[in-house]
Structure formats: structure tokens, C-alpha cells
Design a protein around this motif. Structure first.
Motif, PDB file in Angstrom:
ATOM      1  N   MET A 160       0.844  -1.213   0.000  1.00  0.00           N
ATOM      2  CA  MET A 160       0.000   0.000   0.000  1.00  0.00           C
ATOM      3  C   MET A 160       0.872   1.252   0.000  1.00  0.00           C
ATOM      4  O   MET A 160       1.917   1.295   0.636  1.00  0.00           O
ATOM      5  CB  MET A 160      -0.904  -0.008   1.232  1.00  0.00           C
ATOM      6  N   GLU A 161       0.453   2.240  -0.716  1.00  0.00           N
ATOM      7  CA  GLU A 161       1.223   3.489  -0.864  1.00  0.00           C
ATOM      8  C   GLU A 161       1.241   4.251   0.471  1.00  0.00           C
ATOM      9  O   GLU A 161       0.213   4.451   1.104  1.00  0.00           O
ATOM     10  CB  GLU A 161       0.582   4.350  -1.947  1.00  0.00           C
ATOM     11  N   SER A 162       2.444   4.698   0.883  1.00  0.00           N
ATOM     12  CA  SER A 162       2.570   5.467   2.116  1.00  0.00           C
ATOM     13  C   SER A 162       2.174   6.922   1.867  1.00  0.00           C
ATOM     14  O   SER A 162       2.023   7.363   0.714  1.00  0.00           O
ATOM     15  CB  SER A 162       4.004   5.400   2.632  1.00  0.00           C
ATOM     16  N   LEU A 163       2.041   7.683   2.969  1.00  0.00           N
ATOM     17  CA  LEU A 163       1.676   9.100   2.845  1.00  0.00           C
ATOM     18  C   LEU A 163       2.739   9.876   2.089  1.00  0.00           C
ATOM     19  O   LEU A 163       2.432  10.687   1.215  1.00  0.00           O
ATOM     20  CB  LEU A 163       1.478   9.701   4.243  1.00  0.00           C
ATOM     21  N   GLU A 164       4.028   9.612   2.415  1.00  0.00           N
ATOM     22  CA  GLU A 164       5.109  10.321   1.731  1.00  0.00           C
ATOM     23  C   GLU A 164       5.132   9.993   0.250  1.00  0.00           C
ATOM     24  O   GLU A 164       5.346  10.867  -0.592  1.00  0.00           O
ATOM     25  CB  GLU A 164       6.450   9.963   2.369  1.00  0.00           C
ATOM     26  N   GLU A 165       4.914   8.721  -0.089  1.00  0.00           N
ATOM     27  CA  GLU A 165       4.892   8.326  -1.500  1.00  0.00           C
ATOM     28  C   GLU A 165       3.729   8.991  -2.227  1.00  0.00           C
ATOM     29  O   GLU A 165       3.869   9.443  -3.370  1.00  0.00           O
ATOM     30  CB  GLU A 165       4.782   6.803  -1.611  1.00  0.00           C
ATOM     31  N   MET A 166       2.576   9.043  -1.571  1.00  0.00           N
ATOM     32  CA  MET A 166       1.416   9.680  -2.196  1.00  0.00           C
ATOM     33  C   MET A 166       1.659  11.168  -2.406  1.00  0.00           C
ATOM     34  O   MET A 166       1.347  11.727  -3.461  1.00  0.00           O
ATOM     35  CB  MET A 166       0.162   9.461  -1.349  1.00  0.00           C
ATOM     36  N   GLN A 167       2.225  11.838  -1.393  1.00  0.00           N
ATOM     37  CA  GLN A 167       2.493  13.273  -1.529  1.00  0.00           C
ATOM     38  C   GLN A 167       3.504  13.529  -2.641  1.00  0.00           C
ATOM     39  O   GLN A 167       3.375  14.502  -3.397  1.00  0.00           O
ATOM     40  CB  GLN A 167       3.009  13.828  -0.204  1.00  0.00           C
ATOM     41  N   SER A 168       4.508  12.673  -2.746  1.00  0.00           N
ATOM     42  CA  SER A 168       5.490  12.818  -3.824  1.00  0.00           C
ATOM     43  C   SER A 168       4.836  12.648  -5.191  1.00  0.00           C
ATOM     44  O   SER A 168       5.095  13.398  -6.123  1.00  0.00           O
ATOM     45  CB  SER A 168       6.615  11.798  -3.639  1.00  0.00           C
ATOM     46  N   ARG A 169       3.954  11.621  -5.279  1.00  0.00           N
ATOM     47  CA  ARG A 169       3.243  11.407  -6.548  1.00  0.00           C
ATOM     48  C   ARG A 169       2.332  12.593  -6.876  1.00  0.00           C
ATOM     49  O   ARG A 169       2.234  13.022  -8.024  1.00  0.00           O
ATOM     50  CB  ARG A 169       2.420  10.120  -6.474  1.00  0.00           C
ATOM     51  N   HIS A 170       1.675  13.117  -5.863  1.00  0.00           N
ATOM     52  CA  HIS A 170       0.797  14.276  -6.079  1.00  0.00           C
ATOM     53  C   HIS A 170       1.577  15.469  -6.603  1.00  0.00           C
ATOM     54  O   HIS A 170       1.110  16.189  -7.502  1.00  0.00           O
ATOM     55  CB  HIS A 170       0.080  14.642  -4.778  1.00  0.00           C
ATOM     56  N   ARG A 171       2.751  15.705  -6.031  1.00  0.00           N
ATOM     57  CA  ARG A 171       3.551  16.827  -6.516  1.00  0.00           C
ATOM     58  C   ARG A 171       3.949  16.639  -7.969  1.00  0.00           C
ATOM     59  O   ARG A 171       3.925  17.590  -8.766  1.00  0.00           O
ATOM     60  CB  ARG A 171       4.797  16.982  -5.638  1.00  0.00           C
ATOM     61  N   LYS A 172       4.314  15.403  -8.330  1.00  0.00           N
ATOM     62  CA  LYS A 172       4.677  15.130  -9.720  1.00  0.00           C
ATOM     63  C   LYS A 172       3.473  15.329 -10.644  1.00  0.00           C
ATOM     64  O   LYS A 172       3.598  15.882 -11.745  1.00  0.00           O
ATOM     65  CB  LYS A 172       5.206  13.707  -9.853  1.00  0.00           C
ATOM     66  N   GLU A 173       2.286  14.864 -10.220  1.00  0.00           N
ATOM     67  CA  GLU A 173       1.082  15.043 -11.033  1.00  0.00           C
ATOM     68  C   GLU A 173       0.768  16.527 -11.242  1.00  0.00           C
ATOM     69  O   GLU A 173       0.378  16.945 -12.331  1.00  0.00           O
ATOM     70  CB  GLU A 173      -0.105  14.341 -10.363  1.00  0.00           C
ATOM     71  N   GLN A 174       0.945  17.313 -10.175  1.00  0.00           N
ATOM     72  CA  GLN A 174       0.687  18.756 -10.297  1.00  0.00           C
ATOM     73  C   GLN A 174       1.681  19.411 -11.246  1.00  0.00           C
ATOM     74  O   GLN A 174       1.316  20.283 -12.051  1.00  0.00           O
ATOM     75  CB  GLN A 174       0.770  19.409  -8.911  1.00  0.00           C
ATOM     76  N   LYS A 175       2.943  18.991 -11.162  1.00  0.00           N
ATOM     77  CA  LYS A 175       3.957  19.542 -12.058  1.00  0.00           C
ATOM     78  C   LYS A 175       3.677  19.161 -13.503  1.00  0.00           C
ATOM     79  O   LYS A 175       3.792  19.990 -14.418  1.00  0.00           O
ATOM     80  CB  LYS A 175       5.339  19.034 -11.637  1.00  0.00           C
ATOM     81  N   ASP A 176       3.307  17.892 -13.736  1.00  0.00           N
ATOM     82  CA  ASP A 176       2.990  17.439 -15.096  1.00  0.00           C
ATOM     83  C   ASP A 176       1.789  18.198 -15.652  1.00  0.00           C
ATOM     84  O   ASP A 176       1.777  18.586 -16.827  1.00  0.00           O
ATOM     85  CB  ASP A 176       2.699  15.932 -15.105  1.00  0.00           C
ATOM     86  N   LEU A 177       0.772  18.398 -14.807  1.00  0.00           N
ATOM     87  CA  LEU A 177      -0.416  19.127 -15.266  1.00  0.00           C
ATOM     88  C   LEU A 177      -0.061  20.568 -15.610  1.00  0.00           C
ATOM     89  O   LEU A 177      -0.545  21.112 -16.608  1.00  0.00           O
ATOM     90  CB  LEU A 177      -1.511  19.096 -14.198  1.00  0.00           C
ATOM     91  N   GLN A 178       0.782  21.198 -14.797  1.00  0.00           N
ATOM     92  CA  GLN A 178       1.189  22.580 -15.079  1.00  0.00           C
ATOM     93  C   GLN A 178       1.898  22.673 -16.424  1.00  0.00           C
ATOM     94  O   GLN A 178       1.685  23.625 -17.191  1.00  0.00           O
ATOM     95  CB  GLN A 178       2.102  23.090 -13.962  1.00  0.00           C
ATOM     96  N   SER A 179       2.735  21.669 -16.734  1.00  0.00           N
ATOM     97  CA  SER A 179       3.425  21.655 -18.027  1.00  0.00           C
ATOM     98  C   SER A 179       2.431  21.506 -19.168  1.00  0.00           C
ATOM     99  O   SER A 179       2.531  22.178 -20.203  1.00  0.00           O
ATOM    100  CB  SER A 179       4.441  20.506 -18.057  1.00  0.00           C
ATOM    101  N   ARG A 180       1.431  20.616 -18.973  1.00  0.00           N
ATOM    102  CA  ARG A 180       0.400  20.433 -20.011  1.00  0.00           C
ATOM    103  C   ARG A 180      -0.397  21.709 -20.231  1.00  0.00           C
ATOM    104  O   ARG A 180      -0.671  22.105 -21.364  1.00  0.00           O
ATOM    105  CB  ARG A 180      -0.539  19.296 -19.611  1.00  0.00           C
ATOM    106  N   VAL A 181      -0.769  22.356 -19.120  1.00  0.00           N
ATOM    107  CA  VAL A 181      -1.547  23.595 -19.218  1.00  0.00           C
ATOM    108  C   VAL A 181      -0.748  24.669 -19.943  1.00  0.00           C
ATOM    109  O   VAL A 181      -1.256  25.377 -20.818  1.00  0.00           O
ATOM    110  CB  VAL A 181      -1.960  24.079 -17.814  1.00  0.00           C
ATOM    111  N   THR A 182       0.536  24.803 -19.576  1.00  0.00           N
ATOM    112  CA  THR A 182       1.394  25.802 -20.229  1.00  0.00           C
ATOM    113  C   THR A 182       1.499  25.537 -21.721  1.00  0.00           C
ATOM    114  O   THR A 182       1.403  26.453 -22.544  1.00  0.00           O
ATOM    115  CB  THR A 182       2.797  25.788 -19.594  1.00  0.00           C
TER     116      THR A 182
END
Length: 317
Positions: free
Chosen positions: A1-23
Motif C-alpha cells: 500500500m502506498e505510504s503518505l510520503e509516496e502519495m504526496q510525492s506522486r501528487h507533486r509530480k502530477e501537479q507539475k505534469d499538469l502545469q506543463s500540459r496547461v502551459t
């Protein structure tokens, strides 16, 4: 099961990827698709934030148990989310005026305080969501600050071409008529009359009318490139502040028999009138070239054209 730190890291990457797509989406949009692209980007950002909040909630393993309606926990969760989750400002106000826990001197194992009241888990969950959202917003701001300045990069690339062609920029007011005003400025510098009848009207209007008339008289050359009926487009070009583009430059190139050279962020574009439209100047000189600078990002209203004069020419203030 994904830990809190792993989930937060994944969330940050998803936000960064989305920002690149939006740009990238916003960079490639045009004036006709800008509104729809902005709406799509806002919806993508909303969906990502909502999904990430749900994943964090699921990882915490907590469910909403508002004290008001203990018999129907699922209805309470929907009500709490609807009443408070839709407005981040409302959550902030609520947190400023209320404590997370109901006042109690002690708490037993089932979550009830000494006075018999339950913890307000809905409020705790909303507080966590508000904190996570605020952190994501701050992270997005920092990332945006690290993004390259698209306007500055574009201007630098275009300006670097001026010297090699011996040109200086003449600013044109960004008011929807910039293409036609820039062409008029260039034609006057080349000594080419804007109209055959020599009528005294605002110069951009004269150029608009000439472009619209040519397009109206040569339907087959333009109709297939338009998203709207040609007669509607012609009317807008002639009578409104509709922006001009490549098709209008092509029409003007043929009307006035000139090559139109456009400096931009990328290779220079040359629009030629083609066979049958070439005009000779005095004493057998080849047809004139006029010069424009095209900006996609450099001005607040969007796409913009400036006139480019030879360095030896006097530039108006």
C-alpha cells in the motif's frame, strides 16, 4: 500500500505534469480557441485537486460522522462536503472562528468527549483539505516563478533579427487594427498609395476595405480556409475591429503587389503575391518589400503586428 510520503510525492509530480500540459496548451492556442482551452485547463486542475484530496482522505481511513445526524453517515458526508467543500474562503473563515475539536475535558475510546459530544470529524477533514490545498497553491506559485518568461524570450529572438536586416521597430497601437495599421505604415514609407481614389479616411480603414474587397471578389482563394462563411468574414474585416491574419496579408500582398516579410519567433515568413500580381516600380525596379514584426505572446491582447522601418528612415515618436 502506498505510504503518505509516496502519495504526496506522486501528487507533486502530477501537479507539475499538469502545469506543463496547461502551459503547452495555452502556448499553442489561438484567439478563436483561447476561451475553450482556458475552460479545459481549469477543469483539469479542478479534477486533479479533487482526486488528490479523495486519495488523501482514503489513505487516512476516516469517515465523516457529524453529530447532528448519526443515523445516516453517508448523507452527512455529502451535506458537509456540499456546504463547506465548495468554498475555500468559507473554510478559512470557519477555521478562524472555530476550534477543530468540540470542547471537552476528556475523551474515551469511541471518540466521545466527557460531556457526551463526538469529535467533529467533518471539520477536521475539511481543515486537512484546506491545508493541503493551500500547500498545493504555494507550490504552484513557486513553480510558476521558475517558468521561463515567454514574452521576454520571444521579444529577444525577434529583436535579434532586426539588426541583420537593418530594421528598427515602429510601435503600432494594439487595438485590433494593428495588422492593417502596420501595413499602411509600410506602404506609405514605400510611397505606395493606399487607395486609387486618394480618399482621405483613416489609413487602417482604407487597408481593411481593400483586403475585404479582394477576398470578396476571389471566393475560391479563401473560402476553404475559413471556419465561418466568407461573406460574414468579409463583413467583419471591413466593418469591425476583427483581427487580421495570414489570409488578410495574402490579400493585401496581391492588392498592392508587394512581398510582405514577417519577422517572428522562428524563421522569417515571406508572403508573395504570386504570378500575375507582381508590379514593377519606377525605372523597372522589382516590386517592393514591406516588413512586419509578429508577436504571439508579447502583448496583453494577444497576437500583435508592428511595422519595421529601415534604420535610415525617420521613425515617428
Amino acid at each position: 500500500m502506498e505510504s503518505l510520503e509516496e502519495m504526496q510525492s506522486r501528487h507533486r509530480k502530477e501537479q507539475k505534469d499538469l502545469q506543463s500540459r496547461v502551459t503547452q496548451k495555452k502556448k499553442n492556442t489561438s484567439k478563436k480557441t483561447r476561451k475553450g482551452v482556458n475552460t479545459e485547463c481549469e477543469e483539469l486542475e479542478r479534477q486533479l485537486k479533487e482526486r488528490q484530496a479523495q486519495e488523501l482522505s482514503a489513505l487516512n481511513g476516516e469517515s465523516l460522522e457529524p453529530p447532528e445526524l448519526e443515523a445516516d453517515e453517508s448523507a452527512n458526508e455529502e451535506s458537509a462536503d456540499t456546504a463547506q467543500g465548495n468554498d475555500v474562503n468559507g473554510v478559512a473563515d470557519s477555521l478562524a472562528s472555530n476550534s477543530i475539536f468540540e470542547p471537552a475535558e476528556s475523551e474515551n475510546g469511541d471518540g466521545k468527549a466527557g460531556g457526551g459530544k463526538k469529535r467533529n470529524r467533518a471539520k477536521e477533514r475539511l481543515a486537512r483539505r484546506a491545508a493541503e490545498t493551500a500547500a498545493a497553491v504555494e507550490e504552484a506559485k513557486v513553480e510558476a516563478q521558475n517558468q521561463p518568461d515567454i514574452k521576454a524570450l520571444e521579444r529577444k529572438k525577434i529583436s535579434s533579427q532586426f539588426e541583420s536586416h537593418g530594421l528598427v521597430e515602429q510601435m503600432i497601437r494594439p487595438d485590433g487594427h494593428c495588422l492593417f495599421n502596420a501595413v499602411a505604415d509600410q506602404l506609405q514609407m514605400a510611397g505606395i498609395p493606399l487607395a486609387d481614389d486618394g480618399g482621405e479616411v483613416e489609413r487602417y480603414k482604407t487597408v481593411r476595405v481593400r483586403a475585404a474587397k479582394y477576398m470578396e471578389e476571389h471566393v475560391d482563394e479563401f473560402d476553404g480556409f475559413l471556419e465561418e462563411p466568407l461573406h460574414v468574414h468579409v463583413r467583419n474585416i471591413r466593418d469591425t475591429a476583427e483581427w487580421g491574419g495570414h489570409l488578410e496579408l495574402l490579400a493585401l500582398s496581391r492588392v498592392y503587389g508587394v512581398d510582405i516579410c514577417v519577422l517572428q519567433d522562428g524563421p522569417m515568413q515571406t508572403i508573395e503575391p504570386g504570378e500575375g500580381y507582381e508590379k514593377k516600380g519606377k525605372e523597372g525596379k522589382e516590386k517592393e518589400k514591406i516588413w512586419l514584426a509578429y508577436y504571439r505572446h508579447g502583448f496583453g491582447l494577444g497576437e500583435h503586428y508592428n511595422s519595421l522601418r529601415k534604420v535610415s528612415s525617420k521613425v515617428a515618436p
